[in-house]
Design a protein around this motif. Structure first.
Motif, mmCIF file in Angstrom:
data_model
loop_
_atom_site.group_PDB
_atom_site.id
_atom_site.type_symbol
_atom_site.label_atom_id
_atom_site.label_comp_id
_atom_site.label_asym_id
_atom_site.label_seq_id
_atom_site.Cartn_x
_atom_site.Cartn_y
_atom_site.Cartn_z
ATOM 1 N N GLU A 258 -10.326 -2.016 9.801
ATOM 2 C CA GLU A 258 -11.174 -2.125 10.984
ATOM 3 C C GLU A 258 -12.661 -2.207 10.640
ATOM 4 O OE1 GLU A 258 -10.337 0.896 13.900
ATOM 5 O OE2 GLU A 258 -8.195 0.920 13.396
ATOM 6 N N LYS A 259 -13.030 -1.649 9.495
ATOM 7 C CA LYS A 259 -14.442 -1.568 9.145
ATOM 8 C C LYS A 259 -14.562 -1.507 7.627
ATOM 9 C CE LYS A 259 -18.548 1.391 10.098
ATOM 10 N NZ LYS A 259 -19.377 0.400 10.810
ATOM 11 N N ILE A 260 -15.669 -2.042 7.099
ATOM 12 C CA ILE A 260 -15.925 -2.009 5.660
ATOM 13 C C ILE A 260 -17.270 -1.322 5.421
ATOM 14 C CG2 ILE A 260 -16.206 -3.357 3.545
ATOM 15 C CD1 ILE A 260 -14.574 -5.587 4.878
ATOM 16 N N ILE A 261 -17.237 -0.322 4.539
ATOM 17 C CA ILE A 261 -18.454 0.343 4.099
ATOM 18 C C ILE A 261 -18.540 0.167 2.581
ATOM 19 C CG2 ILE A 261 -18.445 1.973 6.018
ATOM 20 C CD1 ILE A 261 -17.232 4.065 4.187
ATOM 21 N N LEU B 130 -29.118 -6.006 6.800
ATOM 22 C CA LEU B 130 -27.756 -6.358 6.416
ATOM 23 C C LEU B 130 -26.767 -6.232 7.577
ATOM 24 C CD1 LEU B 130 -27.522 -4.694 2.877
ATOM 25 C CD2 LEU B 130 -27.400 -7.136 3.382
ATOM 26 N N GLY B 131 -27.213 -5.723 8.713
ATOM 27 C CA GLY B 131 -26.325 -5.570 9.857
ATOM 28 C C GLY B 131 -25.489 -4.310 9.822
ATOM 29 N N MET B 132 -25.959 -3.292 9.136
ATOM 30 C CA MET B 132 -25.218 -2.036 9.061
ATOM 31 C C MET B 132 -25.485 -1.171 10.288
ATOM 32 S SD MET B 132 -25.546 -0.921 5.080
ATOM 33 C CE MET B 132 -24.954 -1.977 3.749
ATOM 34 N N MET C 103 -9.699 -14.864 13.360
ATOM 35 C CA MET C 103 -10.138 -13.517 12.995
ATOM 36 C C MET C 103 -11.608 -13.557 12.579
ATOM 37 S SD MET C 103 -8.707 -11.014 9.956
ATOM 38 C CE MET C 103 -9.224 -12.174 8.689
ATOM 39 N N THR C 104 -12.411 -12.692 13.162
ATOM 40 C CA THR C 104 -13.813 -12.587 12.797
ATOM 41 C C THR C 104 -13.941 -11.941 11.423
ATOM 42 O OG1 THR C 104 -14.455 -12.366 15.116
ATOM 43 C CG2 THR C 104 -16.052 -11.669 13.468
ATOM 44 N N TYR C 105 -14.715 -12.568 10.560
ATOM 45 C CA TYR C 105 -14.875 -12.037 9.212
ATOM 46 C C TYR C 105 -15.668 -10.732 9.266
ATOM 47 C CZ TYR C 105 -15.343 -12.092 4.128
ATOM 48 O OH TYR C 105 -15.248 -11.795 2.797
ATOM 49 N N LYS C 106 -15.129 -9.697 8.619
ATOM 50 C CA LYS C 106 -15.764 -8.374 8.620
ATOM 51 C C LYS C 106 -16.704 -8.262 7.430
ATOM 52 C CE LYS C 106 -11.565 -6.397 10.593
ATOM 53 N NZ LYS C 106 -10.721 -7.606 10.345
ATOM 54 N N LYS C 107 -17.957 -8.017 7.713
ATOM 55 C CA LYS C 107 -18.913 -7.779 6.643
ATOM 56 C C LYS C 107 -19.083 -6.278 6.440
ATOM 57 C CE LYS C 107 -22.898 -8.311 9.752
ATOM 58 N NZ LYS C 107 -24.144 -9.070 9.993
ATOM 59 N N ILE C 108 -19.863 -5.902 5.469
ATOM 60 C CA ILE C 108 -20.128 -4.488 5.193
ATOM 61 C C ILE C 108 -21.085 -3.954 6.258
ATOM 62 C CG2 ILE C 108 -21.138 -2.858 3.563
ATOM 63 C CD1 ILE C 108 -20.304 -4.833 1.324
ATOM 64 N N THR C 109 -20.619 -2.972 7.019
ATOM 65 C CA THR C 109 -21.436 -2.443 8.117
ATOM 66 C C THR C 109 -21.799 -0.972 7.935
ATOM 67 O OG1 THR C 109 -19.413 -2.041 9.395
ATOM 68 C CG2 THR C 109 -20.608 -4.113 9.817
ATOM 69 N N GLY C 110 -21.586 -0.465 6.743
ATOM 70 C CA GLY C 110 -21.982 0.911 6.466
ATOM 71 C C GLY C 110 -22.147 1.129 4.978
ATOM 72 N N THR C 111 -22.921 2.129 4.622
ATOM 73 C CA THR C 111 -23.103 2.455 3.208
ATOM 74 C C THR C 111 -23.152 3.955 3.000
ATOM 75 O OG1 THR C 111 -24.458 2.119 1.229
ATOM 76 C CG2 THR C 111 -25.634 2.349 3.328
ATOM 77 N N PHE C 112 -22.616 4.385 1.879
ATOM 78 C CA PHE C 112 -22.862 5.733 1.404
ATOM 79 C C PHE C 112 -24.290 5.812 0.872
ATOM 80 C CE2 PHE C 112 -18.226 5.746 1.108
ATOM 81 C CZ PHE C 112 -17.907 7.035 1.523
#
Length: 307
Positions: free
Chosen positions: A271-274, A38-40, A1-10
């Protein structure tokens, strides 16, 4: 499993319980460059207005509510910064901070319907405008939230066809439950099965606020949320809170080890982390020195997890 980093921000610039950083276009441009570093790929304006304060001029709101002057059109600024960097922008609607708390949900919806049409006419041609955010957050179906959110989701869907995001919270801590006891994961499952049934076809993604549970029970609540949403066509995201709820002041950047634990915990389920939210709590540009340190610790964590 590919580690999910934070790809979005409020982005919370119409601040309610955190301080303004008093940034102008130069500071915001530097921060958006940090998002790219950061890759967002996603920026969510948590609300374009709250009570008397607006992020951009709005006749639809000002005709119904007394508002303060708008000195800078932050929505246009953010859209232009997103467009220049290939970032997608989710537009957060207006929160009166008044009508819906008094069970006048119809007025809350009426104001927002005019606001939605006005905002889409003004900004809808921006290639960065990728979706909407519903800012009326609750943990259950109280305050007619299902009527508010389904009406607003229908409005933006019918007008634009763009995806809709929500970010509710768990009633999983005593400080959030107040005089009640925290809701168990089993109770959370029953409540959110009903809510997700109403949101089917209207809400596209749900990012629960991950620090609104006991750290040791986050996996149970995450599993319950995934089960509640099963078959509803709603993508499971996570809102990794980069501020700390456990300190006596509101709110400092979180301890990096808490953030690491929460990021590790949700990996198999979302699926995604913000995050709420990088500019204040996890940025080298933040007013908080510890946010600059959290930025470095987060980069080290991701480098370790993805090596």
């Amino acid at each position: 499993m590919t580690y999910k980093k934070i790809t979005g921000t409020f982005i919370d610039e119409i601040t309610v319980d955190i301080p303004s950083q008093n940034w102008g276009p130069e500071e915001w441009a530097r921060e958006f460059d940090t998002f790219v570093e950061l890759g967002m790929d996603t920026v969510v304006l948590i609300r374009a207005g709250c009570g008397e304060r607006l992020a951009c001029p709005s006749k639809a709101v000002s005709d119904r509510v007394a508002t303060l002057p708008v000195y800078v059109d932050l929505v246009r600024l953010f859209l232009d910064l997103c467009e220049a960097r290939g970032l997608g922008f989710h537009f957060g609607l207006y929160d009166s901070n008044h009508f819906w708390y008094r069970h006048d949900w119809r007025t809350e919806v009426e104001i927002n319907k005019g606001f939605i049409a006005e905002m889409w006419e003004r900004y809808g041609d921006s290639p960065a405008f990728k979706g909407w955010y519903l800012p009326h957050e609750t943990t259950d179906s109280s305050l007619r939230i299902l009527d508010i959110n389904t009406a607003l989701a229908e409005e933006v869907k019918n007008l634009t066809g763009l995806p809709v995001l929500i970010s509710p919270y768990y009633m999983g801590r005593q400080d959030i439950a107040g005089s009640l006891r925290p809701r168990t994961p089993e109770e959370h499952l029953r409540v959110w099965e009903e809510i997700f049934a109403r949101y089917e076809g209207l809400v596209d993604a749900c990012a629960f606020q991950d620090a609104t549970t006991d750290l040791l029970r986050l996996e149970e609540y995450t599993k319950a949320t995934v089960e509640a949403a099963r078959g509803r066509g709603i993508a499971m995201w996570s809102n990794a809170e980069t501020f700390d709820r456990d300190m006596p002041i509101r709110f400092p950047p979180t301890d990096w080890r808490k953030l690491a634990h929460r990021l590790d915990t949700v990996q198999p389920y979302v699926e995604k982390i913000i995050t709420f939210e990088s500019p204040h709590f996890m940025s080298p540009n933040s007013m908080w020195p510890s946010a600059r340190a959290l930025y470095r610790r987060y980069q080290e964590l991701i480098a370790d997890r993805t090596r």
